[in-house]
Scaffold this motif. Structure first.
Motif, PDB file in Angstrom:
ATOM      1  N   THR A 108       0.849  -1.077  -0.085  1.00  0.00           N
ATOM      2  CA  THR A 108      -0.030  -0.029  -0.079  1.00  0.00           C
ATOM      3  C   THR A 108       0.839   1.189   0.061  1.00  0.00           C
ATOM      4  OG1 THR A 108      -1.616  -1.070   1.326  1.00  0.00           O
ATOM      5  CG2 THR A 108      -1.909   1.075   1.187  1.00  0.00           C
TER       6      THR A 108
ATOM      7  N   ALA B  65      -2.912   5.730   4.786  1.00  0.00           N
ATOM      8  CA  ALA B  65      -2.767   4.614   3.519  1.00  0.00           C
ATOM      9  C   ALA B  65      -4.190   4.286   3.126  1.00  0.00           C
ATOM     10  CB  ALA B  65      -2.214   3.205   4.138  1.00  0.00           C
ATOM     11  N   THR B  66      -5.027   3.478   3.951  1.00  0.00           N
ATOM     12  CA  THR B  66      -6.425   3.002   3.556  1.00  0.00           C
ATOM     13  C   THR B  66      -7.815   3.756   3.343  1.00  0.00           C
ATOM     14  OG1 THR B  66      -6.562   1.883   5.635  1.00  0.00           O
ATOM     15  CG2 THR B  66      -5.398   0.616   3.921  1.00  0.00           C
TER      16      THR B  66
ATOM     17  N   GLU C 215       4.478   1.750   7.305  1.00  0.00           N
ATOM     18  CA  GLU C 215       4.752   0.741   6.125  1.00  0.00           C
ATOM     19  C   GLU C 215       4.968  -0.907   6.449  1.00  0.00           C
ATOM     20  OE1 GLU C 215       6.401   3.748   2.773  1.00  0.00           O
ATOM     21  OE2 GLU C 215       7.864   2.819   4.235  1.00  0.00           O
TER      22      GLU C 215
ATOM     23  N   LEU D 204       1.609  -2.242   7.922  1.00  0.00           N
ATOM     24  CA  LEU D 204       0.797  -2.439   6.656  1.00  0.00           C
ATOM     25  C   LEU D 204       1.249  -3.687   5.849  1.00  0.00           C
ATOM     26  CD1 LEU D 204       0.196   1.276   5.215  1.00  0.00           C
ATOM     27  CD2 LEU D 204      -1.644  -0.175   6.238  1.00  0.00           C
TER      28      LEU D 204
ATOM     29  N   GLU E 219       0.297  -6.740   7.917  1.00  0.00           N
ATOM     30  CA  GLU E 219      -1.149  -7.044   7.842  1.00  0.00           C
ATOM     31  C   GLU E 219      -1.612  -7.530   6.597  1.00  0.00           C
ATOM     32  OE1 GLU E 219      -4.583  -3.973   9.421  1.00  0.00           O
ATOM     33  OE2 GLU E 219      -3.742  -3.342   7.570  1.00  0.00           O
ATOM     34  N   GLU E 220      -1.180  -7.029   5.543  1.00  0.00           N
ATOM     35  CA  GLU E 220      -1.541  -7.609   4.196  1.00  0.00           C
ATOM     36  C   GLU E 220      -0.974  -8.876   3.879  1.00  0.00           C
ATOM     37  OE1 GLU E 220       0.620  -4.473   1.445  1.00  0.00           O
ATOM     38  OE2 GLU E 220      -1.012  -3.063   2.130  1.00  0.00           O
TER      39      GLU E 220
ATOM     40  N   HIS F 145      -3.744  -2.415  13.274  1.00  0.00           N
ATOM     41  CA  HIS F 145      -3.837  -1.603  11.997  1.00  0.00           C
ATOM     42  C   HIS F 145      -3.657  -0.045  12.249  1.00  0.00           C
ATOM     43  CE1 HIS F 145      -5.427   0.021   8.198  1.00  0.00           C
ATOM     44  NE2 HIS F 145      -5.994   0.831   8.938  1.00  0.00           N
TER      45      HIS F 145
END
Length: 144
Positions: free
Chosen positions: A2, A17-18, A84, A87, A90-91, A98
Motif C-alpha cells: 500500500t 494509507a487505506t 509501512e 501495513l 497486515e497485508e 492496524h
C-alpha cells in the motif's frame, strides 16, 4: 504494498494509507486527548475518530543520547517506516494492529512523531505475547 498518502494540516504532516481521513477531526481529537502516563515509553493518547477508537504513541529516542535527543527527530522516517511495516505485515496475514496514520509535527528541523493505530481492548505487544504464550501459540504466528 500500500502506498502512503501525505497531507499537510495545521502544524502536522499526516501520512495515511487505506481510508480517507478527516484531518480536522483527527488533529482536533488528538490535541484534546490527555496523555496516559505509564503506558509505553512516553505515554499514550486514546481517542475516537470516524472509524473507531484509536491510540497514539509518541516516538522517543533510546540509547545513550536519549537524554539529549529525547523526542526530537530530524524527519518522520522512523514513524513512516513503522507504519509501512505494519501495513506489509497486515497485508500478509500477520496479526498486527492496524495503523491509521502517522502525525509528524511540522518544524524547521526538529520534529515530534506520533503513530496512530487501532485501539484493541486488552491487546498485547509482541514481547509480552512471546513471554506469556505457549510454544504452540508462538508457532502459529511464525507459520503465518
Amino acid at each position: 504494498m500500500t502506498e502512503l498518502k501525505k497531507q499537510a494540516y495545521r502544524n502536522f504532516f499526516i501520512y495515511y494509507a487505506t481510508e480517507p481521513l478527516d484531518p480536522d477531526a483527527l488533529v482536533r481529537n488528538f490535541l484534546k486527548a490527555n496523555t496516559i502516563t505509564g503506558k509505553g515509553r512516553g505515554g499514550i493518547k486514546i481517542f475516537d475518530i470516524d472509524s473507531g477508537r484509536v491510540v497514539s504513541r509518541k516516538y522517543l529516542h533510546g540509547g545513550l543520547l536519549r537524554a539529549i535527543t529525547r523526542d526530537v527527530f530530524w524527519n518522520g522516517k522512523r514513524a513512516v517506516d513503522e507504519m509501512e511495516t505494519l501495513l506489509y505485515l497486515e497485508e500478509n496475514g500477520f496479526p498486527v494492529v492496524h495503523p491509521h496514520a502517522v502525525l509528524v509535527e511540522k518544524g524547521v528541523m526538529p520534529k515530534n512523531l506520533f503513530i496512530i493505530t487501532r485501539y484493541i481492548e486488552h491487546g498485547t505487544d509482541l514481547l509480552d505475547f512471546i513471554r506469556t504464550s505457549s510454544d504452540q501459540e508462538r508457532r502459529k504466528i511464525i507459520v503465518k
